[in-house]
Scaffold this active site. Sequence first.
Site, PDB file in Angstrom:
ATOM      1  N   ASP A   8       0.881  -1.161   0.000  1.00 30.20           N
ATOM      2  CA  ASP A   8       0.000   0.000   0.000  1.00 30.20           C
ATOM      3  C   ASP A   8       0.925   1.220   0.000  1.00 30.20           C
ATOM      4  O   ASP A   8       2.139   1.083   0.218  1.00 30.20           O
ATOM      5  CB  ASP A   8      -0.872  -0.041   1.263  1.00 30.20           C
ATOM      6  CG  ASP A   8      -1.630   1.242   1.496  1.00 30.20           C
ATOM      7  OD1 ASP A   8      -2.352   1.681   0.586  1.00 30.20           O
ATOM      8  OD2 ASP A   8      -1.483   1.824   2.590  1.00 30.20           O
ATOM      9  N   ASP A  10      -0.093   5.216   1.059  1.00 33.26           N
ATOM     10  CA  ASP A  10      -0.323   6.172   2.147  1.00 33.26           C
ATOM     11  C   ASP A  10      -0.413   5.477   3.501  1.00 33.26           C
ATOM     12  O   ASP A  10      -1.247   4.591   3.700  1.00 33.26           O
ATOM     13  CB  ASP A  10      -1.611   6.962   1.890  1.00 33.26           C
ATOM     14  CG  ASP A  10      -1.462   7.945   0.746  1.00 33.26           C
ATOM     15  OD1 ASP A  10      -0.756   8.941   0.925  1.00 33.26           O
ATOM     16  OD2 ASP A  10      -2.038   7.691  -0.325  1.00 33.26           O
TER      17      ASP A  10
END
Length: 217
Positions: A8, A10
């Site tokens: 991922d 953020d």
Amino acid sequence: MIKALVFDFDGTILDTEWTLYQSFKEIYESYGVILPIDLWSQGVGSELVFDPFAHLEELTQAPVDRVATEDRWLNRHREMLQTTDLRPGVRDYLEVARSHGLKIGLASSSPRSWVEPHLKKYGIRDYFSCIFTKDDVLQVKPDPELYTKTLSCLGVRPHEAIAVEDSVTGAIAAKAAGMYCIITPHELSRQHAFTEYDVRLESLAERRLEQVLEGFK
């Protein structure tokens, strides 16, 4: 056998979640009110659940210029990011993964226009052979589409890949795609009720990738 890592972005690679909160918290403080961290954290890893503009109007009993306030917020956020480094252990994991011949992908619910410049700024863009963002799917996390597309691009099966996530919605998406999942919660997601994961670390610096991979043989 594990053949790929999918990150991922953020909150996982770069803790943009904390700077987003801190920059809006400063705006609240300029009005003489407090931005509760528990309310803000409801939106971590998902489409915005908590509306900070509406909450600010409620607290001050006055209208807020959303356009001007958003510009002020995001400009301050970008300023804070200038002195923010990648989360601990991220560079090591990327380097070790590449040295071990693992494929590396990225699956982010943020737009590509946000993700790509940061990967280039921190000098890690070339580690990723497949990158999928919200621009590439109909549904973002917790829907598994971002992960299934990334897996297809990497040419690996779900049980051959590990997702690295910081949020509940991201972990749900990874497990729904049939992957293993490492979670590295941060200040805003640490108290969330994670149920879908295989390994929990305070950060990737807590355990070397070689040690993690041993647990998936």
